[in-house]
Design a protein around this motif. Structure first.
Motif, mmCIF file in Angstrom:
data_model
loop_
_atom_site.group_PDB
_atom_site.id
_atom_site.type_symbol
_atom_site.label_atom_id
_atom_site.label_comp_id
_atom_site.label_asym_id
_atom_site.label_seq_id
_atom_site.Cartn_x
_atom_site.Cartn_y
_atom_site.Cartn_z
ATOM 1 N N LEU A 104 0.836 -1.205 0.000
ATOM 2 C CA LEU A 104 0.000 0.000 0.000
ATOM 3 C C LEU A 104 0.869 1.253 0.000
ATOM 4 C CD1 LEU A 104 -2.664 1.543 0.275
ATOM 5 C CD2 LEU A 104 -2.557 1.131 2.756
ATOM 6 N N ARG A 105 1.905 1.247 0.811
ATOM 7 C CA ARG A 105 2.790 2.409 0.902
ATOM 8 C C ARG A 105 3.492 2.645 -0.433
ATOM 9 N NH1 ARG A 105 4.266 1.296 5.665
ATOM 10 N NH2 ARG A 105 6.106 0.063 5.156
ATOM 11 N N ASN A 106 3.956 1.593 -1.074
ATOM 12 C CA ASN A 106 4.640 1.734 -2.371
ATOM 13 C C ASN A 106 3.686 2.231 -3.448
ATOM 14 O OD1 ASN A 106 7.005 0.812 -1.213
ATOM 15 N ND2 ASN A 106 6.663 -1.312 -1.822
ATOM 16 N N TYR A 107 2.455 1.708 -3.441
ATOM 17 C CA TYR A 107 1.482 2.160 -4.442
ATOM 18 C C TYR A 107 1.167 3.633 -4.241
ATOM 19 C CZ TYR A 107 -2.762 2.602 -7.175
ATOM 20 O OH TYR A 107 -3.701 3.023 -8.097
ATOM 21 N N ALA A 108 0.985 4.052 -2.989
ATOM 22 C CA ALA A 108 0.679 5.455 -2.712
ATOM 23 C C ALA A 108 1.822 6.365 -3.137
ATOM 24 C CB ALA A 108 0.377 5.634 -1.223
ATOM 25 N N ALA A 109 3.060 5.904 -2.951
ATOM 26 C CA ALA A 109 4.222 6.718 -3.318
ATOM 27 C C ALA A 109 4.321 6.904 -4.827
ATOM 28 C CB ALA A 109 5.488 6.075 -2.773
ATOM 29 N N GLN A 110 3.845 5.928 -5.591
ATOM 30 C CA GLN A 110 3.961 5.983 -7.045
ATOM 31 C C GLN A 110 2.759 6.632 -7.713
ATOM 32 O OE1 GLN A 110 4.616 1.933 -8.236
ATOM 33 N NE2 GLN A 110 6.489 1.714 -7.029
ATOM 34 N N SER A 111 1.713 6.908 -6.965
ATOM 35 C CA SER A 111 0.508 7.515 -7.534
ATOM 36 C C SER A 111 0.414 8.979 -7.136
ATOM 37 C CB SER A 111 -0.741 6.758 -7.053
ATOM 38 O OG SER A 111 -0.861 6.854 -5.642
ATOM 39 N N SER A 112 -0.457 9.684 -7.811
ATOM 40 C CA SER A 112 -0.646 11.092 -7.510
ATOM 41 C C SER A 112 -1.323 11.262 -6.148
ATOM 42 C CB SER A 112 -1.509 11.746 -8.597
ATOM 43 O OG SER A 112 -1.912 13.047 -8.200
ATOM 44 N N PRO A 113 -0.882 12.218 -5.356
ATOM 45 C CA PRO A 113 -1.517 12.447 -4.044
ATOM 46 C C PRO A 113 -2.992 12.809 -4.154
ATOM 47 C CG PRO A 113 0.590 13.591 -4.195
ATOM 48 C CD PRO A 113 0.272 13.104 -5.570
ATOM 49 N N ASP A 322 -8.172 5.983 2.887
ATOM 50 C CA ASP A 322 -7.724 7.338 3.194
ATOM 51 C C ASP A 322 -6.205 7.337 3.381
ATOM 52 O OD1 ASP A 322 -7.035 9.714 4.924
ATOM 53 O OD2 ASP A 322 -9.193 10.059 4.669
ATOM 54 N N ARG A 323 -5.541 8.302 2.770
ATOM 55 C CA ARG A 323 -4.085 8.332 2.822
ATOM 56 C C ARG A 323 -3.533 8.589 4.230
ATOM 57 N NH1 ARG A 323 -1.175 8.854 -2.116
ATOM 58 N NH2 ARG A 323 -2.571 8.687 -3.915
ATOM 59 N N SER A 324 -4.385 9.038 5.132
ATOM 60 C CA SER A 324 -3.913 9.252 6.506
ATOM 61 C C SER A 324 -3.573 7.937 7.202
ATOM 62 C CB SER A 324 -4.986 9.999 7.312
ATOM 63 O OG SER A 324 -6.156 9.203 7.448
ATOM 64 N N LEU A 325 -4.047 6.797 6.649
ATOM 65 C CA LEU A 325 -3.749 5.491 7.243
ATOM 66 C C LEU A 325 -2.417 4.933 6.790
ATOM 67 C CD1 LEU A 325 -7.233 3.765 6.840
ATOM 68 C CD2 LEU A 325 -6.260 4.738 8.915
#
Length: 341
Positions: A104-113, A322-325
């Protein structure tokens, strides 16, 4: 449209997707590559797979309606969403699963905020029936038959930017599951063939030993040789003949690909026999015991059942995360370690 494009690109609802010739052709190519590329050597393999592949794709498209609704996974979701409350024993447990998920962390880092994150929460699932204490009207009654649901080992899987993309990822894995089921049939026959061949070698070696020892001069003259009775020899010969008959029933190597194609066609023609998706809505109390009537909280989830050699069932729920998680995994692990110091 190619098979991978169909699963990955933005397309209309799968229920409305037309089965174009390109989709069927590319699905056939994909399944053959997944199972055994030598199937292309079987006469008319493509024509024979077209019908089963069409049935399989129609089955997968219809499964969209069996998917549970997307739930929002936020910092307050454990307290506000009865489904997430049922899956996790505590709010900290939910936070730890999301915060410690590297994928999840890697996917979030590679996608637009600014992009939302959709994911599948998958869990081991069991239904346990037992007798407990219940209410009948205003009375407390003992030895009441109850069903408790157990959700264990929650994990996040299949991340996507939209709900539609997430469904395509799910559908792709369902197609893969059917291919794996066909592969298990193929591997099972190969294992049986190997076992019979090894058994034949052992029987042949034993029979040869018995003949040598029974026909030698030592056994005739009362030496150390073993005199084998005609009954023993006949039993071994009969067993060897039965073994050869079983091998012959499996067919020669020239028939192997034909049978493997048959296994694949069988699985694709009857996908519901090997794979089921059920959308469940139940009312549970705080102990995840199924409640009757309007008591308890309404909990929603999906159940996937697949009948491999070891049948399994898994519960799942589509989420909007939610990105806060995200990104608290290291802190949580350090906090846990500090409690032990």
């Amino acid at each position: 449209m190619g098979l991978l494009d169909w699963f990955r690109q933005s397309t209309p609802s799968l229920g409305d997707e037309r089965l174009s010739p390109d989709l069927i052709n590319n699905t056939i190519a994909y399944l053959v590559k997944m199972t055994d590329s030598r199937l292309t050597l079987v006469p008319r393999y493509h024509e024979r797979l077209s019908g089963p592949v069409r049935i399989c794709l129609e089955f997968l498209m219809a499964r969209r309606g069996d998917m549970p609704a997307v739930h929002d996974a936020t910092a307050l979701a454990w307290s506000l969403d009865p489904s997430l409350h049922a899956f996790f024993g505590a709010a900290d447990s939910m936070q730890e699963v999301f915060g410690s998920c590297d994928s999840l962390r890697n996917y979030a880092a590679q996608s637009s905020p600014l992009d939302p994150i959709y994911a599948v929460l998958a869990m081991e699932y069991e239904e346990n029936r037992h007798f407990g204490v219940g209410m009948q009207g205003q009375m407390v009654v003992r030895d009441v038959a109850q069903t408790a649901l157990s959700f264990r080992q929650p994990r996040l899987r299949l991340f996507a930017r939209t709900e539609q993309d997430l469904w395509r990822s799910v559908a792709r894995r369902l197609l893969d599951e059917l291919a794996v089921t066909a592969l298990e049939h193929m591997e099972g026959e190969q294992a049986q063939r190997r076992e019979l061949a090894e058994q034949r070698q052992l029987i042949s070696a034993r029979l040869a030993t018995f003949r040598q020892r029974g026909a030698g001069a030592d056994s005739f003259l009362g030496g150390d040789g073993l005199l084998v009775s005609n009954d023993d020899s006949h039993a071994l010969l009969q067993k060897l003949e039965e073994n050869e008959a079983e091998l012959a029933a499996l067919g020669g190597s020239e028939d192997l690909l034909e049978r493997q194609l048959g296994y694949l066609m069988e699985v694709l023609t009857e996908p519901a026999k090997h794979l089921q998706i059920e959308r469940r809505t139940v009312r549970l109390d705080s102990m995840n015991v199924v409640c009757e009537g309007h008591s308890g909280e309404e909990v929603e989830f999906g159940v996937v059942s697949f009948t491999r050699q070891l049948p399994q069932r898994r519960a799942f729920l589509p989420l909007r995360v939610d990105r806060s998680l995200i990104g608290e995994g290291r802190k949580l692990k350090l906090d846990s370690a500090e409690r032990w110091l």
